[in-house]
Scaffold this motif. Structure first.
Motif, PDB file in Angstrom:
ATOM      1  N   ALA A   1      64.245  66.060 -48.499  1.00  0.00           N
ATOM      2  CA  ALA A   1      64.087  64.657 -48.139  1.00  0.00           C
ATOM      3  C   ALA A   1      64.782  63.771 -49.170  1.00  0.00           C
ATOM      4  N   GLY A   2      64.632  64.125 -50.439  1.00  0.00           N
ATOM      5  CA  GLY A   2      65.292  63.373 -51.497  1.00  0.00           C
ATOM      6  C   GLY A   2      66.803  63.382 -51.349  1.00  0.00           C
ATOM      7  N   LEU A   3      67.366  64.530 -50.961  1.00  0.00           N
ATOM      8  CA  LEU A   3      68.813  64.621 -50.730  1.00  0.00           C
ATOM      9  C   LEU A   3      69.250  63.637 -49.645  1.00  0.00           C
ATOM     10  N   ALA A   4      68.482  63.598 -48.562  1.00  0.00           N
ATOM     11  CA  ALA A   4      68.832  62.709 -47.448  1.00  0.00           C
ATOM     12  C   ALA A   4      68.718  61.250 -47.858  1.00  0.00           C
ATOM     13  N   PHE A   5      67.612  60.900 -48.484  1.00  0.00           N
ATOM     14  CA  PHE A   5      67.381  59.503 -48.858  1.00  0.00           C
ATOM     15  C   PHE A   5      68.405  59.029 -49.887  1.00  0.00           C
ATOM     16  N   ASP A   6      68.715  59.873 -50.855  1.00  0.00           N
ATOM     17  CA  ASP A   6      69.647  59.485 -51.900  1.00  0.00           C
ATOM     18  C   ASP A   6      71.078  59.353 -51.363  1.00  0.00           C
ATOM     19  N   ALA A   7      71.327  59.978 -50.208  1.00  0.00           N
ATOM     20  CA  ALA A   7      72.635  59.843 -49.562  1.00  0.00           C
ATOM     21  C   ALA A   7      72.701  58.618 -48.645  1.00  0.00           C
ATOM     22  N   GLY A   8      71.564  57.927 -48.486  1.00  0.00           N
ATOM     23  CA  GLY A   8      71.584  56.708 -47.692  1.00  0.00           C
ATOM     24  C   GLY A   8      70.724  56.718 -46.450  1.00  0.00           C
TER      25      GLY A   8
ATOM     26  N   ILE B   1      61.298  66.469 -40.702  1.00  0.00           N
ATOM     27  CA  ILE B   1      60.696  67.720 -41.162  1.00  0.00           C
ATOM     28  C   ILE B   1      60.095  68.387 -39.931  1.00  0.00           C
ATOM     29  N   LEU B   2      60.249  69.682 -39.814  1.00  0.00           N
ATOM     30  CA  LEU B   2      59.710  70.387 -38.648  1.00  0.00           C
ATOM     31  C   LEU B   2      58.184  70.375 -38.651  1.00  0.00           C
ATOM     32  N   GLY B   3      57.612  70.107 -37.492  1.00  0.00           N
ATOM     33  CA  GLY B   3      56.160  70.062 -37.378  1.00  0.00           C
ATOM     34  C   GLY B   3      55.498  71.419 -37.475  1.00  0.00           C
ATOM     35  N   SER B   4      56.280  72.476 -37.307  1.00  0.00           N
ATOM     36  CA  SER B   4      55.723  73.831 -37.323  1.00  0.00           C
ATOM     37  C   SER B   4      55.548  74.391 -38.730  1.00  0.00           C
ATOM     38  N   VAL B   5      55.979  73.642 -39.746  1.00  0.00           N
ATOM     39  CA  VAL B   5      55.952  74.169 -41.111  1.00  0.00           C
ATOM     40  C   VAL B   5      54.602  73.924 -41.782  1.00  0.00           C
ATOM     41  N   ASP B   6      54.473  74.443 -42.993  1.00  0.00           N
ATOM     42  CA  ASP B   6      53.254  74.242 -43.768  1.00  0.00           C
ATOM     43  C   ASP B   6      53.068  72.757 -44.068  1.00  0.00           C
ATOM     44  N   ASP B   7      51.820  72.325 -44.082  1.00  0.00           N
ATOM     45  CA  ASP B   7      51.518  70.921 -44.374  1.00  0.00           C
ATOM     46  C   ASP B   7      52.115  70.469 -45.703  1.00  0.00           C
ATOM     47  N   ALA B   8      52.174  71.377 -46.677  1.00  0.00           N
ATOM     48  CA  ALA B   8      52.673  71.020 -48.004  1.00  0.00           C
ATOM     49  C   ALA B   8      54.124  70.561 -47.951  1.00  0.00           C
ATOM     50  N   THR B   9      54.902  71.124 -47.033  1.00  0.00           N
ATOM     51  CA  THR B   9      56.310  70.732 -46.900  1.00  0.00           C
ATOM     52  C   THR B   9      56.416  69.291 -46.421  1.00  0.00           C
TER      53      THR B   9
ATOM     54  N   LYS C   1      65.673  68.588 -39.873  1.00  0.00           N
ATOM     55  CA  LYS C   1      64.768  69.638 -39.379  1.00  0.00           C
ATOM     56  C   LYS C   1      64.377  70.589 -40.522  1.00  0.00           C
ATOM     57  N   THR C   2      63.981  70.005 -41.627  1.00  0.00           N
ATOM     58  CA  THR C   2      63.631  70.786 -42.819  1.00  0.00           C
ATOM     59  C   THR C   2      62.434  71.695 -42.554  1.00  0.00           C
ATOM     60  N   ALA C   3      62.540  72.943 -43.036  1.00  0.00           N
ATOM     61  CA  ALA C   3      61.471  73.929 -42.862  1.00  0.00           C
ATOM     62  C   ALA C   3      60.802  74.315 -44.175  1.00  0.00           C
ATOM     63  N   ASP C   4      61.398  73.923 -45.299  1.00  0.00           N
ATOM     64  CA  ASP C   4      60.864  74.291 -46.609  1.00  0.00           C
ATOM     65  C   ASP C   4      61.431  73.291 -47.626  1.00  0.00           C
ATOM     66  N   THR C   5      60.900  73.293 -48.826  1.00  0.00           N
ATOM     67  CA  THR C   5      61.335  72.390 -49.901  1.00  0.00           C
ATOM     68  C   THR C   5      61.442  70.950 -49.393  1.00  0.00           C
ATOM     69  N   GLY C   6      60.350  70.474 -48.825  1.00  0.00           N
ATOM     70  CA  GLY C   6      60.359  69.154 -48.191  1.00  0.00           C
ATOM     71  C   GLY C   6      60.720  68.026 -49.128  1.00  0.00           C
ATOM     72  N   GLU C   7      60.146  68.028 -50.325  1.00  0.00           N
ATOM     73  CA  GLU C   7      60.425  66.942 -51.262  1.00  0.00           C
ATOM     74  C   GLU C   7      61.893  66.943 -51.675  1.00  0.00           C
ATOM     75  N   LEU C   8      62.440  68.125 -51.954  1.00  0.00           N
ATOM     76  CA  LEU C   8      63.828  68.255 -52.389  1.00  0.00           C
ATOM     77  C   LEU C   8      64.798  67.806 -51.293  1.00  0.00           C
TER      78      LEU C   8
END
Length: 209
Positions: free
Chosen positions: A71-78, A84-92, A62-69
């Motif tokens: 998401a990378g943490l989650a993916f690199d952990a497996g 990502i929360l739908g209410s956040v900025d498109d950039a996230t 349910k990420t609200a900011d720093t989407g790339e960072l």
């Protein structure tokens, strides 16, 4: 074919793995709930993926900011998917999709708290997310008059790949499937059951029918 996702809203890795062991034969996606990840950290993602390498692991950040960072943490952990929360900025969301594309993984946009879930689902689908989770959280489900039928109707209207989370059980999963949802998310209907394996099998059998 609608996939079955189990949402594990427990608070420690040992209990999460024990539940996953029971239901894994019947589910496609194992979701690690936000409270579990907050309690145990990303190590629970690695533990789950190592234990069930043939299953898709879904990290409900349910990420609200720093989407790339994040998401990378989650993916690199497996993780195979991260929310990502739908209410956040498109950039996230776009940042998270960038991280996903670099790793051949997937972003799911969670519409919890979004007022117009159908409109937002259409908007974010253009960013390259895998699907959008039409989600009524536990607090919303506890309100008088709540029905999963709201999400089912929204899935039909959205016209983009969606999952449905919030009241999916043996009485509603057939309608969830018929809505065209690509994933049916069951939490309490499985982990709250006296026999989680039997509950998961019953849901799987309905989806396969």
């Amino acid at each position: 074919m609608t996939k079955l996702q189990v949402a594990i809203d427990l608070l420690n890795t040992k209990d999460a793995l024990a539940l996953a062991e029971k239901v894994a034969p019947y589910v496609d996606i194992i979701e690690l709930g936000t409270p579990l990840i907050k309690s145990e950290g990303v190590s629970v993602i690695r533990a789950m993926k190592d234990a069930f390498p043939d299953k898709q692991v879904f990290a409900d950040f349910k990420t609200a900011d720093t989407g790339e960072l994040e998401a990378g943490l989650a993916f690199d952990a497996g993780a195979d998917f991260v929310t990502i929360l739908g209410s956040v900025d498109d950039a996230t969301i776009k940042g998270a999709v960038k991280a996903a594309n670099e790793r051949n993984k997937g972003v799911v946009v969670d519409t919890i708290g979004v007022k117009d879930r159908v409109q937002r689902a259409k908007e974010v689908s253009a960013f390259g997310v895998k699907f959008v989770e039409l989600h009524a959280g536990l607090d919303e489900q506890a309100l008088d008059g709540y029905s999963v039928q709201v999400l089912i109707d929204e899935a039909i209207s959205a016209g983009v790949p969606v999952s449905i989370a919030g009241g999916v059980n043996k009485d509603t999963i057939k309608a969830v499937k018929e809505s065209g949802a690509v994933v049916a998310v069951a939490g309490g209907a499985i982990y709250g059951a006296e026999d989680p394996a039997a509950a998961a099998k019953e849901l799987r059998d309905i989806l396969n029918a």
